[in-house]
Design a protein around this motif. Structure first.
Motif, PDB file in Angstrom:
ATOM      1  N   MET A   1      55.607   5.094   5.833  1.00 29.22           N
ATOM      2  CA  MET A   1      56.586   4.805   4.763  1.00 29.22           C
ATOM      3  C   MET A   1      58.115   5.135   5.165  1.00 29.22           C
ATOM      4  SD  MET A   1      56.480   6.190   0.892  1.00 29.22           S
ATOM      5  CE  MET A   1      55.091   5.321   0.229  1.00 29.22           C
ATOM      6  N   ALA A   2      58.870   4.191   4.925  1.00 26.21           N
ATOM      7  CA  ALA A   2      60.377   4.218   5.362  1.00 26.21           C
ATOM      8  C   ALA A   2      61.060   4.785   4.115  1.00 26.21           C
ATOM      9  CB  ALA A   2      60.877   2.953   5.892  1.00 26.21           C
ATOM     10  N   THR A   3      62.119   5.399   4.255  1.00 26.78           N
ATOM     11  CA  THR A   3      63.128   5.743   2.950  1.00 26.78           C
ATOM     12  C   THR A   3      64.135   4.986   2.812  1.00 26.78           C
ATOM     13  OG1 THR A   3      62.755   8.292   3.650  1.00 26.78           O
ATOM     14  CG2 THR A   3      64.559   7.817   2.253  1.00 26.78           C
ATOM     15  N   VAL A   4      64.243   4.425   1.612  1.00 25.80           N
ATOM     16  CA  VAL A   4      65.226   3.682   1.068  1.00 25.80           C
ATOM     17  C   VAL A   4      66.075   4.367   0.174  1.00 25.80           C
ATOM     18  CG1 VAL A   4      65.735   1.308   0.071  1.00 25.80           C
ATOM     19  CG2 VAL A   4      63.793   1.647   1.566  1.00 25.80           C
ATOM     20  N   HIS A   5      67.412   4.198   0.123  1.00 28.85           N
ATOM     21  CA  HIS A   5      68.288   5.074  -0.893  1.00 28.85           C
ATOM     22  C   HIS A   5      68.432   3.922  -1.744  1.00 28.85           C
ATOM     23  CE1 HIS A   5      69.061   8.480   1.713  1.00 28.85           C
ATOM     24  NE2 HIS A   5      68.830   7.699   2.576  1.00 28.85           N
ATOM     25  N   LEU A   6      68.233   4.302  -3.041  1.00 30.69           N
ATOM     26  CA  LEU A   6      68.507   3.342  -4.384  1.00 30.69           C
ATOM     27  C   LEU A   6      69.857   2.867  -4.322  1.00 30.69           C
ATOM     28  CD1 LEU A   6      66.266   5.321  -6.945  1.00 30.69           C
ATOM     29  CD2 LEU A   6      65.540   3.358  -5.426  1.00 30.69           C
ATOM     30  N   ASP A   7      70.985   3.597  -3.894  1.00 32.68           N
ATOM     31  CA  ASP A   7      72.168   3.126  -4.066  1.00 32.68           C
ATOM     32  C   ASP A   7      72.495   2.007  -3.132  1.00 32.68           C
ATOM     33  OD1 ASP A   7      72.122   5.282  -1.914  1.00 32.68           O
ATOM     34  OD2 ASP A   7      74.206   5.729  -1.975  1.00 32.68           O
ATOM     35  N   HIS A   8      71.907   1.939  -2.138  1.00 35.43           N
ATOM     36  CA  HIS A   8      71.959   0.756  -1.095  1.00 35.43           C
ATOM     37  C   HIS A   8      71.122  -0.559  -1.691  1.00 35.43           C
ATOM     38  CE1 HIS A   8      72.087   3.726   2.447  1.00 35.43           C
ATOM     39  NE2 HIS A   8      73.311   3.630   1.671  1.00 35.43           N
ATOM     40  N   LEU A   9      70.346  -0.329  -2.808  1.00 42.70           N
ATOM     41  CA  LEU A   9      69.783  -1.504  -3.456  1.00 42.70           C
ATOM     42  C   LEU A   9      70.603  -2.179  -4.559  1.00 42.70           C
ATOM     43  CD1 LEU A   9      65.793  -0.444  -3.426  1.00 42.70           C
ATOM     44  CD2 LEU A   9      67.022  -2.279  -2.320  1.00 42.70           C
ATOM     45  N   ALA A  10      71.019  -1.060  -5.516  1.00 43.60           N
ATOM     46  CA  ALA A  10      71.874  -1.519  -6.487  1.00 43.60           C
ATOM     47  C   ALA A  10      73.060  -2.482  -6.313  1.00 43.60           C
ATOM     48  CB  ALA A  10      72.368  -0.312  -7.228  1.00 43.60           C
ATOM     49  N   GLY A  11      72.853  -3.478  -7.053  1.00 45.94           N
ATOM     50  CA  GLY A  11      73.824  -4.775  -6.676  1.00 45.94           C
ATOM     51  C   GLY A  11      73.647  -5.581  -5.686  1.00 45.94           C
ATOM     52  N   ARG A  12      72.475  -5.537  -4.906  1.00 43.28           N
ATOM     53  CA  ARG A  12      71.937  -6.535  -3.979  1.00 43.28           C
ATOM     54  C   ARG A  12      71.252  -7.900  -4.437  1.00 43.28           C
ATOM     55  NH1 ARG A  12      74.163  -5.444   0.853  1.00 43.28           N
ATOM     56  NH2 ARG A  12      74.181  -3.079   1.187  1.00 43.28           N
ATOM     57  N   ARG A  13      71.606  -8.905  -4.058  1.00 42.67           N
ATOM     58  CA  ARG A  13      71.115 -10.257  -4.610  1.00 42.67           C
ATOM     59  C   ARG A  13      69.637 -10.301  -4.005  1.00 42.67           C
ATOM     60  NH1 ARG A  13      73.807 -15.464  -4.825  1.00 42.67           N
ATOM     61  NH2 ARG A  13      75.494 -14.185  -4.443  1.00 42.67           N
ATOM     62  N   VAL A  14      68.926 -10.659  -4.909  1.00 39.84           N
ATOM     63  CA  VAL A  14      67.012 -10.676  -4.682  1.00 39.84           C
ATOM     64  C   VAL A  14      66.716 -12.281  -4.423  1.00 39.84           C
ATOM     65  CG1 VAL A  14      64.828 -10.489  -5.425  1.00 39.84           C
ATOM     66  CG2 VAL A  14      66.768  -8.603  -6.088  1.00 39.84           C
ATOM     67  N   PHE A  15      66.095 -12.483  -3.229  1.00 35.43           N
ATOM     68  CA  PHE A  15      65.855 -13.715  -3.012  1.00 35.43           C
ATOM     69  C   PHE A  15      64.234 -13.864  -3.183  1.00 35.43           C
ATOM     70  CE2 PHE A  15      69.465 -12.620  -0.595  1.00 35.43           C
ATOM     71  CZ  PHE A  15      70.444 -13.746  -0.715  1.00 35.43           C
ATOM     72  N   SER A  16      63.872 -15.260  -3.446  1.00 40.68           N
ATOM     73  CA  SER A  16      62.490 -15.679  -3.455  1.00 40.68           C
ATOM     74  C   SER A  16      61.973 -16.062  -2.121  1.00 40.68           C
ATOM     75  CB  SER A  16      62.410 -17.019  -4.427  1.00 40.68           C
ATOM     76  OG  SER A  16      63.061 -18.463  -3.472  1.00 40.68           O
ATOM     77  N   GLU A  17      60.870 -16.282  -2.075  1.00 38.97           N
ATOM     78  CA  GLU A  17      60.224 -16.529  -0.691  1.00 38.97           C
ATOM     79  C   GLU A  17      60.598 -17.734  -0.036  1.00 38.97           C
ATOM     80  OE1 GLU A  17      55.805 -17.588  -1.056  1.00 38.97           O
ATOM     81  OE2 GLU A  17      56.239 -19.104  -2.795  1.00 38.97           O
ATOM     82  N   HIS A  18      61.195 -18.393  -0.844  1.00 42.75           N
ATOM     83  CA  HIS A  18      61.951 -19.760  -0.371  1.00 42.75           C
ATOM     84  C   HIS A  18      63.480 -19.587  -0.290  1.00 42.75           C
ATOM     85  CE1 HIS A  18      58.321 -21.873  -0.512  1.00 42.75           C
ATOM     86  NE2 HIS A  18      58.175 -21.759  -1.668  1.00 42.75           N
ATOM     87  N   GLY A  19      63.863 -18.595  -0.175  1.00 39.32           N
ATOM     88  CA  GLY A  19      65.181 -18.152  -0.004  1.00 39.32           C
ATOM     89  C   GLY A  19      66.205 -18.280  -1.059  1.00 39.32           C
ATOM     90  N   ARG A  20      65.604 -18.864  -2.231  1.00 39.80           N
ATOM     91  CA  ARG A  20      66.641 -19.129  -3.496  1.00 39.80           C
ATOM     92  C   ARG A  20      67.085 -17.649  -4.234  1.00 39.80           C
ATOM     93  NH1 ARG A  20      65.692 -19.784  -9.067  1.00 39.80           N
ATOM     94  NH2 ARG A  20      63.404 -19.411  -8.740  1.00 39.80           N
ATOM     95  N   SER A  21      68.297 -17.567  -4.522  1.00 40.10           N
ATOM     96  CA  SER A  21      68.691 -16.387  -5.276  1.00 40.10           C
ATOM     97  C   SER A  21      68.073 -16.321  -6.673  1.00 40.10           C
ATOM     98  CB  SER A  21      70.355 -16.387  -5.354  1.00 40.10           C
ATOM     99  OG  SER A  21      70.772 -15.378  -5.831  1.00 40.10           O
ATOM    100  N   ILE A  22      67.655 -15.096  -6.930  1.00 39.90           N
ATOM    101  CA  ILE A  22      67.129 -14.986  -8.242  1.00 39.90           C
ATOM    102  C   ILE A  22      68.150 -14.256  -9.130  1.00 39.90           C
ATOM    103  CG2 ILE A  22      65.177 -13.794  -9.464  1.00 39.90           C
ATOM    104  CD1 ILE A  22      64.305 -16.156  -7.658  1.00 39.90           C
ATOM    105  N   GLY A  23      69.000 -13.302  -8.643  1.00 34.70           N
ATOM    106  CA  GLY A  23      70.001 -12.698  -9.185  1.00 34.70           C
ATOM    107  C   GLY A  23      70.325 -11.598  -8.399  1.00 34.70           C
ATOM    108  N   TYR A  24      70.996 -10.597  -9.311  1.00 34.93           N
ATOM    109  CA  TYR A  24      71.184  -9.299  -8.547  1.00 34.93           C
ATOM    110  C   TYR A  24      70.355  -8.163  -9.359  1.00 34.93           C
ATOM    111  CZ  TYR A  24      75.136 -11.413  -6.413  1.00 34.93           C
ATOM    112  OH  TYR A  24      76.084 -12.606  -5.768  1.00 34.93           O
ATOM    113  N   ILE A  25      70.151  -7.002  -8.391  1.00 32.05           N
ATOM    114  CA  ILE A  25      69.598  -5.690  -9.038  1.00 32.05           C
ATOM    115  C   ILE A  25      70.442  -4.903  -9.520  1.00 32.05           C
ATOM    116  CG2 ILE A  25      68.334  -3.556  -8.213  1.00 32.05           C
ATOM    117  CD1 ILE A  25      67.295  -4.614  -5.941  1.00 32.05           C
ATOM    118  N   GLU A  26      70.378  -5.012 -10.888  1.00 31.41           N
ATOM    119  CA  GLU A  26      71.104  -4.376 -11.911  1.00 31.41           C
ATOM    120  C   GLU A  26      70.715  -2.855 -12.327  1.00 31.41           C
ATOM    121  OE1 GLU A  26      74.145  -5.305 -12.641  1.00 31.41           O
ATOM    122  OE2 GLU A  26      74.128  -7.307 -11.685  1.00 31.41           O
ATOM    123  N   GLU A  27      69.316  -2.743 -12.363  1.00 26.40           N
ATOM    124  CA  GLU A  27      68.924  -1.338 -12.887  1.00 26.40           C
ATOM    125  C   GLU A  27      67.579  -1.389 -12.135  1.00 26.40           C
ATOM    126  OE1 GLU A  27      68.167   0.979 -17.125  1.00 26.40           O
ATOM    127  OE2 GLU A  27      68.926  -1.248 -17.176  1.00 26.40           O
TER     128      GLU A  27
END
Length: 109
Positions: A1-27
């Motif tokens: 299991m890798a460590t992921v810092h939550l502050d690196h995720l906040a505000g990141r764009r989320v993509f679908s399996e086909h590369g379509r943008s879903i939106g940004y991680i806001e919370e």
């Protein structure tokens, strides 16, 4: 299991399996489990930002005024449906067709 810092995720764009943008991680929602906090879901999309700012009533009125409400909205994506192994490019672990099941109205509606 890798460590992921939550502050690196906040505000990141989320993509679908086909590369379509879903939106940004806001919370990022977590619950206490003993001495630990466990992530349960990610809030993604334009309403997620308004929810986070506690401005959903005013924000909804603004979105309606500018006809933006028809766009992505708010997705409450369960922790196990988002691949965060690359925090710079989180992506869904489900088909685009399943995304509708995660769509939710903003709190306060």
């Amino acid at each position: 299991m890798a460590t992921v810092h939550l502050d690196h995720l906040a505000g990141r764009r989320v993509f679908s399996e086909h590369g379509r943008s879903i939106g940004y991680i806001e919370e990022i929602i977590a619950e206490r489990d003993g001495n630990d906090l466990v992530v349960t879901e990610f809030h993604v999309g334009i309403f997620a930002a308004l929810e986070r700012l506690s401005a959903s009533t005013i924000g909804t009125a603004l979105l309606d005024f500018f006809a933006l409400r028809r766009r992505e909205g708010l997705y409450r994506i369960p922790w196990d449906k988002l691949d965060i192994s690359d925090p710079t490019r989180p992506r869904l672990l489900c088909r685009d067709e399943e995304l509708a099941a995660f769509k939710a109205q903003p709190e306060g509606k």
